[in-house]
Design a protein around this motif. Structure first.
Motif, mmCIF file in Angstrom:
data_model
loop_
_atom_site.group_PDB
_atom_site.id
_atom_site.type_symbol
_atom_site.label_atom_id
_atom_site.label_comp_id
_atom_site.label_asym_id
_atom_site.label_seq_id
_atom_site.Cartn_x
_atom_site.Cartn_y
_atom_site.Cartn_z
ATOM 1 N N THR A 183 16.806 12.632 -34.298
ATOM 2 C CA THR A 183 17.999 13.163 -34.975
ATOM 3 C C THR A 183 18.737 12.046 -35.710
ATOM 4 O OG1 THR A 183 18.194 14.891 -33.308
ATOM 5 C CG2 THR A 183 20.163 14.445 -34.607
ATOM 6 N N VAL A 184 18.873 10.905 -35.050
ATOM 7 C CA VAL A 184 19.564 9.781 -35.697
ATOM 8 C C VAL A 184 18.719 9.200 -36.837
ATOM 9 C CG1 VAL A 184 20.452 7.434 -35.359
ATOM 10 C CG2 VAL A 184 20.875 9.191 -33.619
ATOM 11 N N LEU A 185 17.465 8.939 -36.551
ATOM 12 C CA LEU A 185 16.625 8.206 -37.514
ATOM 13 C C LEU A 185 16.096 9.079 -38.639
ATOM 14 C CD1 LEU A 185 14.400 6.067 -35.099
ATOM 15 C CD2 LEU A 185 16.341 5.279 -36.471
ATOM 16 N N ASN A 186 15.720 10.304 -38.323
ATOM 17 C CA ASN A 186 14.951 11.083 -39.275
ATOM 18 C C ASN A 186 15.680 12.288 -39.848
ATOM 19 O OD1 ASN A 186 13.095 9.994 -36.927
ATOM 20 N ND2 ASN A 186 11.934 9.827 -38.840
ATOM 21 N N LEU A 238 26.035 9.449 -36.570
ATOM 22 C CA LEU A 238 25.361 10.179 -35.480
ATOM 23 C C LEU A 238 25.187 9.276 -34.263
ATOM 24 C CD1 LEU A 238 22.626 12.099 -37.536
ATOM 25 C CD2 LEU A 238 24.491 13.142 -36.209
ATOM 26 N N ASN A 239 24.949 8.014 -34.549
ATOM 27 C CA ASN A 239 24.716 7.080 -33.432
ATOM 28 C C ASN A 239 26.023 6.536 -32.846
ATOM 29 O OD1 ASN A 239 22.786 5.981 -31.705
ATOM 30 N ND2 ASN A 239 22.866 3.997 -32.751
ATOM 31 N N SER A 240 27.132 7.119 -33.292
ATOM 32 C CA SER A 240 28.394 6.750 -32.643
ATOM 33 C C SER A 240 28.803 7.844 -31.656
ATOM 34 C CB SER A 240 29.491 6.541 -33.689
ATOM 35 O OG SER A 240 29.800 7.787 -34.293
ATOM 36 N N LEU A 253 24.642 10.466 -28.791
ATOM 37 C CA LEU A 253 23.257 10.114 -29.130
ATOM 38 C C LEU A 253 23.014 8.605 -29.064
ATOM 39 C CD1 LEU A 253 22.297 12.602 -32.012
ATOM 40 C CD2 LEU A 253 22.306 12.926 -29.537
ATOM 41 N N SER A 254 24.080 7.829 -28.971
ATOM 42 C CA SER A 254 23.904 6.379 -28.843
ATOM 43 C C SER A 254 23.408 5.992 -27.451
ATOM 44 C CB SER A 254 25.233 5.668 -29.124
ATOM 45 O OG SER A 254 26.150 5.979 -28.088
ATOM 46 N N GLU A 255 23.365 6.951 -26.534
ATOM 47 C CA GLU A 255 23.040 6.622 -25.135
ATOM 48 C C GLU A 255 21.571 6.795 -24.781
ATOM 49 O OE1 GLU A 255 25.809 8.671 -22.532
ATOM 50 O OE2 GLU A 255 27.433 8.343 -23.976
ATOM 51 N N TYR A 256 20.736 7.107 -25.783
ATOM 52 C CA TYR A 256 19.331 7.397 -25.479
ATOM 53 C C TYR A 256 18.383 6.297 -25.969
ATOM 54 C CZ TYR A 256 21.203 12.072 -24.579
ATOM 55 O OH TYR A 256 21.918 13.144 -24.085
ATOM 56 N N TRP A 257 18.847 5.079 -26.013
ATOM 57 C CA TRP A 257 18.010 4.020 -26.593
ATOM 58 C C TRP A 257 17.484 3.044 -25.551
ATOM 59 C CZ3 TRP A 257 16.945 4.521 -31.821
ATOM 60 C CH2 TRP A 257 17.680 5.534 -32.461
ATOM 61 N N SER A 258 18.036 3.071 -24.362
ATOM 62 C CA SER A 258 17.587 2.134 -23.326
ATOM 63 C C SER A 258 16.205 2.529 -22.816
ATOM 64 C CB SER A 258 18.585 2.158 -22.157
ATOM 65 O OG SER A 258 17.974 1.623 -21.004
HETATM 66 C C1 LIG Z 1 22.217 3.343 -31.602
HETATM 67 O O1 LIG Z 1 23.140 2.794 -30.692
HETATM 68 C C2 LIG Z 1 22.563 2.135 -29.592
HETATM 69 C C3 LIG Z 1 23.685 1.732 -28.641
HETATM 70 O O2 LIG Z 1 24.633 0.993 -29.323
HETATM 71 C C4 LIG Z 1 21.753 0.960 -30.047
HETATM 72 O O3 LIG Z 1 21.136 0.332 -28.960
HETATM 73 C C5 LIG Z 1 20.683 1.461 -31.011
HETATM 74 O O4 LIG Z 1 19.932 0.401 -31.529
HETATM 75 C C6 LIG Z 1 21.307 2.255 -32.132
HETATM 76 N N1 LIG Z 1 20.241 2.837 -32.961
HETATM 77 C C7 LIG Z 1 20.284 2.809 -34.255
HETATM 78 C C8 LIG Z 1 19.119 3.387 -34.998
HETATM 79 O O5 LIG Z 1 21.218 2.330 -34.870
#
Ligand SMILES: *[C@@H]1O[C@H](CO)[C@@H](O)[C@H](O)[C@H]1NC(C)=O
Ligand SMILES: *[C@@H]1O[C@H](CO)[C@@H](O)[C@H](O)[C@H]1NC(C)=O
Ligand SMILES: *[C@@H]1O[C@H](CO)[C@@H](O)[C@H](O)[C@H]1NC(C)=O
Ligand SMILES: *[C@@H]1O[C@H](CO)[C@@H](O)[C@H](O)[C@H]1NC(C)=O
Ligand SMILES: *[C@@H]1O[C@H](CO)[C@@H](O)[C@H](O)[C@H]1NC(C)=O
Ligand SMILES: *[C@@H]1O[C@H](CO)[C@@H](O)[C@H](O)[C@H]1NC(C)=O
Ligand SMILES: *[C@@H]1O[C@H](CO)[C@@H](O)[C@H](O)[C@H]1NC(C)=O
Ligand SMILES: *[C@@H]1O[C@H](CO)[C@@H](O)[C@H](O)[C@H]1NC(C)=O
Ligand SMILES: *[C@@H]1O[C@H](CO)[C@@H](O)[C@H](O)[C@H]1NC(C)=O
Ligand SMILES: *[C@@H]1O[C@H](CO)[C@@H](O)[C@H](O)[C@H]1NC(C)=O
Ligand SMILES: *[C@@H]1O[C@H](CO)[C@@H](O)[C@H](O)[C@H]1NC(C)=O
Length: 758
Positions: free
Chosen positions: A598-601, A612-614, A617-622
């Motif tokens: 959703t964020v990237l594409n 979107l990544n604020s 959805l910012s919590e799904y990257w770990s």
């Molecule tokens: C989205 O936010 C997370 C947490 O801050 C970060 O780790 C991640 O790299 C971000 N992703 C993008 C595509 O900006």
């Protein structure tokens, strides 16, 4: 589903830790982990090395706790917990659920508890922290290195089909059945000094199901489960099959029999990974409990990008025999579905055995075809009655459940319940973006345009596109907001109810390649091969996920009766459907890919991506939850609930207690010959001889079956099948019943959008 099971399992696991037969720590020449390492090196010929359970336990408990890594793990699971549909219901379930099924569980409270214990240094080592933890998935320390096991498999059987069941050692029952006629097995009186009944009822709680009678059955060796091989629950949780593999059983198991004999067995652990270079708990941690695990010999699982089971060429479950099953008319290669004819007095009866709704991509189309071919063959052969046996059925592909029901009842409604999921920030944003992207695009299968093809696969058929589903009246939703709702309930929020559009041209993307009978290209199918009263469904209670969708349709729409087998040594009726009744599970990696996609594409500008990544959805990257996941285990939430049509209280079916129509106890014969089960069911339903210890199928349900149908012309094929069945009965021996079946998901590319993983 893993959720409920793990929680129940982990809280009871602390009882197992206090097992009186855990001997006091031994003296080790080096360290316990170094001894494991040496033992593994000496066993190089063994496919899977084993070590004494206590040695494995002492090795694991010597792994130091890394507090910062543990806290990171606890925080990293939070976004995924939110997708679990039933947290408020688990915390505050209906009274009847508490009385008859399970106690309440506070998931968020449990997680806070773990966190504060970690912060307060209340855990001594890495292993203990997970034993007390309400983790929704199996962390590496619990499942990567060792799986626990016991040497002896048990069964629970009634002497005469009426007396309450008692546990026996399965090999004793086999010896009695096929060995020296003079041998009589003695029942087990106590286990580790506790009454066998109490011990086994407590142990049963480690399993994956919610119903306690179904959990009890899952402790034991069962033919339907064994027929699934390494992709099933093995030889029962007592031996370390299914979720039993994650529970330390103590150093030894002591069995006291009613005849006064006592036997003690040493328990063991399978060593699942390389110990090369491991000298102590610290080096074990560094090798296996961090993000930089060695690559295993198995291919890592490809990240899922669809809820759908997709055809694949990756290895499937090791081919498995189906001991105790007669020669089939048709059977799928992995025993996922099979059709059988009973013989002699029962020769009017056909049996469709369905221990899975398909969990292997390559089996989707054969599975449907075997159902079609067998029902047609049974009708052509003049069979009058049908038993459907869904024992061991943990589900699989949702639309296969709808399809099998529609094959049986082509002229009835395809819906008995509506679906919904949690309405919260993540699902709202993903749905808004998916719906926006799909707006105005056609729904076409396999278009030539590659860009469109990808959207047809990933976005357009998704439930996050509001155009995919119908409302419960069968109408299209006008917008994402109309689908999203939300409905407020119990302090939580849920979407409006919706249901599958089974006419959808994109159905094959959600079904592993099939269309559902009565819809799309199969719209002209309206057959009812057997009347409802000529069908009976039998289960061992291990009916979960897609199997419960099928069962809701069979019971609520068609009015077919259900028989439950076995259960705890108590009087009274039991449930036929004892597994998770959620209608769709989501793997965590799929959730992560939805959020990232959703964020990237689905963003048209970098600014929009940043916006979107604020959000949540910012919590799904770990990568932490994935890095710390036990190799070869599943990682899921229950995403969708089913709500029965007309239920004004909107109670998820998971929390509804439903007794079966008749409960039949296992006998010794039924544990070695599945046709003994089917004959008892047939007698009770149609033969005027009830084996029900509770419940009642009514006299003459379906009008009785014809004894000795000798006037019916049997085809050459059927006569040959009868001869082969007789030969099978005569030639069976102890050696036909494998004693080395254990759950190994690294060998089975299990898949499916409605499945409870063993
Ligand atoms: C989205 O936010 C997370 C947490 O801050 C970060 O780790 C991640 O790299 C971000 N992703 C993008 C595509 O900006
Ligand atoms: C503990 O985990 C952290 C990551 O949270 C890692 O940086 C550190 O090296 C680990 N400590 C040990 C002793 O392995
Ligand atoms: C039958 O009993 C005899 C004598 O006790 C024993 O030697 C033999 O192994 C037994 N056979 C089986 C199949 O248990
Ligand atoms: C008692 O029963 C057990 C389990 O069936 C059996 O192994 C054992 O040989 C029996 N002991 C005696 C003395 O008969
Ligand atoms: C999704 O999976 C399919 C089948 O494995 C693959 O063809 C497709 O490229 C994948 N799409 C994405 C977005 O990863
Ligand atoms: C479906 O077909 C069966 C058998 O032909 C018939 O008895 C039943 O009335 C039909 N039901 C409906 C709703 O058409
Ligand atoms: C392919 O489909 C995409 C998405 O619908 C569209 O934007 C693009 O113009 C199409 N390309 C061709 C060559 O038709
Ligand atoms: C439910 O939705 C309302 C707004 O419609 C919101 O105020 C509330 O915080 C939500 N509750 C939860 C648990 O998300
Ligand atoms: C279901 O799908 C079919 C075929 O794609 C479509 O014609 C129909 O409008 C859809 N129905 C609803 C209610 O969305
Ligand atoms: C349904 O349609 C298919 C082809 O579309 C045909 O082969 C089949 O015979 C039809 N079945 C019935 C019951 O009309
Ligand atoms: C999604 O976007 C990322 C980053 O731009 C890209 O690497 C990836 O290929 C895209 N995936 C799809 C399925 O378009």
């Amino acid at each position: 589903m893993l959720l409920r099971g793990s929680i129940a399992g982990l809280s009871i696991a602390s009882i197992a830790l206090a097992n009186p037969l855990h001997l006091s720590p031994r003296d080790y020449a080096a360290s316990p982990c170094a001894e494991v390492s040496a033992s593994v090196a000496a066993q190089s010929a063994a496919a899977t090395p084993t070590v004494p359970a206590q040695l494995a336990y002492d090795c694991l408990t010597s792994v130091p706790l890394n507090k910062s890594a543990a806290l990171e793990l606890v925080d990293s699971v939070v976004p995924y917990f939110r997708w679990q549909s039933t947290t408020v219901w688990l915390k505050d379930p209906p009274q009847e659920y508490v009385e008859k099924i399970q106690e309440p569980v506070d998931i968020w409270g449990g997680l806070d508890d773990i966190k504060s214990k970690l912060e307060g240094d209340e855990y001594d080592n890495e292993y203990e922290s997970t034993h007390d933890g309400h983790f929704v998935y199996v962390p590496d320390v619990l499942g990567t290195v060792f799986n626990w096991a016991r040497k002896i498999a048990l069964v629970s059987v009634s002497e005469d089909g009426k007396a309450l069941p008692k546990p026996y050692v399965y090999s004793d029952v086999l010896a009695e059945s096929f060995g020296n006629a003079s041998f009589t097995a003695s029942p087990i009186k106590s286990i580790d000094g506790q009454s066998a009944k109490d011990y086994l009822e407590n142990w049963a709680q480690f399993g994956s199901l919610q119903d306690r009678d179904a959990l009890y059955n899952n402790v034991f060796y069962e033919l339907a489960i064994v027929s699934l091989g390494s992709s099933g629950a093995g030889m029962g949780t007592f031996t370390g099959g299914g979720r039993g593999r994650w529970v330390y059983p103590g150093a030894e198991t002591e069995l006291e029999f009613e005849n006064g004999t006592t036997v003690t067995y040493e328990n063991y652990a399978r060593v699942l990974v390389s110990f090369s270079g491991v000298t102590d708990g610290v080096s074990l941690y560094q090798k296996w409990f961090t993000a930089n695990k060695p690559t295993t010999t198995e291919e890592p699982e490809a990240p899922a990008n669809s809820t759908t089971a997709t055809p694949s060429s990756t290895p499937t479950a090791a081919a498995t025999p189906a001991p105790g099953y007669p020669p089939p008319v048709y059977r799928e290669a992995h025993n996922l579905i099979g059709g059988y004819y009973l013989t002699d007095d029962y020769s009017d009866i056909a049996v469709l055995s369905v221990p899975s709704f398909v969990s292997l991509g390559s089996a989707e189309i054969p599975f449907q075809q075997i159902g079609e071919k067998f029902l047609a063959a049974a009708k052509a052969a003049g069979k009058k009655k049908l038993i459907v046996d869904v024992s061991a059925n943990g589900g699989g592909t949702i639309l296969q459940g709808y399809d099998l029901y529609k094959q049986l009842f082509g002229n009835l409604s395809a819906y008995a319940a509506g679906d919904r999921f949690r309405a919260f920030e993540s699902t709202d944003i993903i749905g808004t973006k998916f719906s926006e992207k799909a707006e105005g695009l056609p729904r076409v299968l396999d278009p030539a345009n590659a860009t469109l093809a990808e959207l047809e696969y990933d976005v357009i058929p998704s439930l996050f596109n509001y155009q995919t589903d119908e409302d419960i009246e069968g109408n299209n939703f006008p917008s994402w907001d109309a689908k999203f709702g939300p409905l407020h309930q119990k302090g939580d929020n849920f979407t409006n109810l919706f249901r599958w559009n089974l006419s959808d041209v994109l159905t094959p993307y959600n079904s592993g390649g099939i269309y559902v009978h009565g819809f799309g290209p199969l719209a002209n199918y309206t057959a009812t091969p057997f009347a409802a009263e000529d069908i009976i469904v039998v289960t061992d209670g291990y009916c979960a996920s897609t199997c419960t969708i099928f069962s809701e349709l069979m019971r609520q729409r068609a009015g077919v009766k259900y028989v439950s087998l076995g259960g705890r040594p108590r009087e009274g009726i039991s449930q036929a459907v004892g597994g998770v009744k959620g209608t769709n599970d989501y793997p965590w990696d799929y959730i992560q890919s939805l959020a990232q996609y959703t964020v990237l594409n689905l963003s048209s500008t970098p600014e929009e991506a940043a916006q979107l990544n604020s959000t949540e959805l910012s919590e799904y990257w770990s990568s932490t939850p994935f890095d710390r996941l036990a190799i070869g285990s599943a990682i899921n939430v229950n995403f969708r609930d089913g709500i029965r049509d007309g239920d004004e209280t909107n109670t998820p079916l998971q929390f509804v207690y439903e007794p079966s129509d008749c409960r039949i106890l296992y006998t010794k014969e039924m544990t070695v010959d599945v046709t003994a089960i089917w004959k008892a069911v047939a007698d009770s339903a149609w033969g005027g001889k009830s084996h029900c210890i509770a419940g009642d199928l009514g006299s003459g349900y379906g009008g009785g079956y014809k004894k000795r149908a000798s006037n019916r012309q049997m085809s050459v094929e059927e006569r040959s099948l009868v001869r082969r069945t007789e030969m099978w009965k005569r030639s069976r021996s102890v050696a036909d019943y494998p004693m080395d079946v254990w759950t190994d998901l690294t060998k089975s590319n299990l898949d499916g959008n409605g499945i409870m993983y063993p």
